[in-house]
Design a protein around this motif. Structure first.
Motif, short mmCIF file in Angstrom:
data_model
loop_
_atom_site.label_atom_id
_atom_site.label_comp_id
_atom_site.label_asym_id
_atom_site.label_seq_id
_atom_site.Cartn_x
_atom_site.Cartn_y
_atom_site.Cartn_z
N TYR A 74 1.83 -7.76 6.79
CA TYR A 74 2.32 -6.38 6.74
C TYR A 74 2.64 -5.93 5.32
N THR A 75 2.19 -4.72 5.01
CA THR A 75 2.53 -4.05 3.75
C THR A 75 3.13 -2.71 4.11
N SER A 76 4.32 -2.45 3.64
CA SER A 76 5.02 -1.21 3.96
C SER A 76 4.39 -0.02 3.22
N PRO A 77 4.32 1.13 3.88
CA PRO A 77 3.83 2.33 3.21
C PRO A 77 4.88 2.97 2.30
N VAL A 78 6.11 2.48 2.37
CA VAL A 78 7.19 3.00 1.52
C VAL A 78 7.78 1.85 0.72
N PRO A 79 8.40 2.14 -0.41
CA PRO A 79 9.01 1.07 -1.22
C PRO A 79 10.11 0.34 -0.45
#
Length: 125
Positions: A74-79
């Protein structure tokens, strides 16, 4: 504080030090809710290959291989916070005297989570 939030927030510091490793569930749904899912912040700020809770959940059949891979990758779309320790420090910073924004957020969580209790305390003085 909302529900078991302090204990859960403390496990952000070193998630594999939790004596009963379990998935960190999103605060928006209870674990029994069929819409519950793993917290995106937890999945995104930790190295999924190092999460004991993820390996345990997979071994116990709580999640599928595909779900484990999705959490791991998983890579978040937000910081996000750079680490679980940084997230925990933020979560605990004002715990004894949460500001109005935090109290509003906790109240929202309680409205959608029947399994969570919150008793707003007023600061002394």
């Amino acid at each position: 504080m909302v529900g078991g939030g302090v204990r859960q927030t403390l496990t952000l510091r070193r998630p594999d030090m939790d004596p009963t490793p379990r998935l960190f569930i999103c605060h928006q749904h209870s674990g029994e809710d069929d819409q519950s899912r793993v917290c995106g912040g937890w999945a995104g700020c930790h190295d999924g290959d190092q999460l004991l809770a993820l390996r345990v959940a997979l071994a116990q059949g709580q999640i599928t291989v595909e779900t484990a891979e999705a959490i791991r990758d998983y890579t978040s779309p937000v910081p996000l916070f750079e680490s679980g320790a940084e997230a925990a420090a933020h979560g605990l910073r004002d715990i004894s005297n949460p500001g109005s924004a935090a109290r509003r957020t906790m109240s929202k969580i309680v409205r959608v989570r029947p399994d969570v209790a919150y008793a707003p305390e007023r600061p002394a003085g």
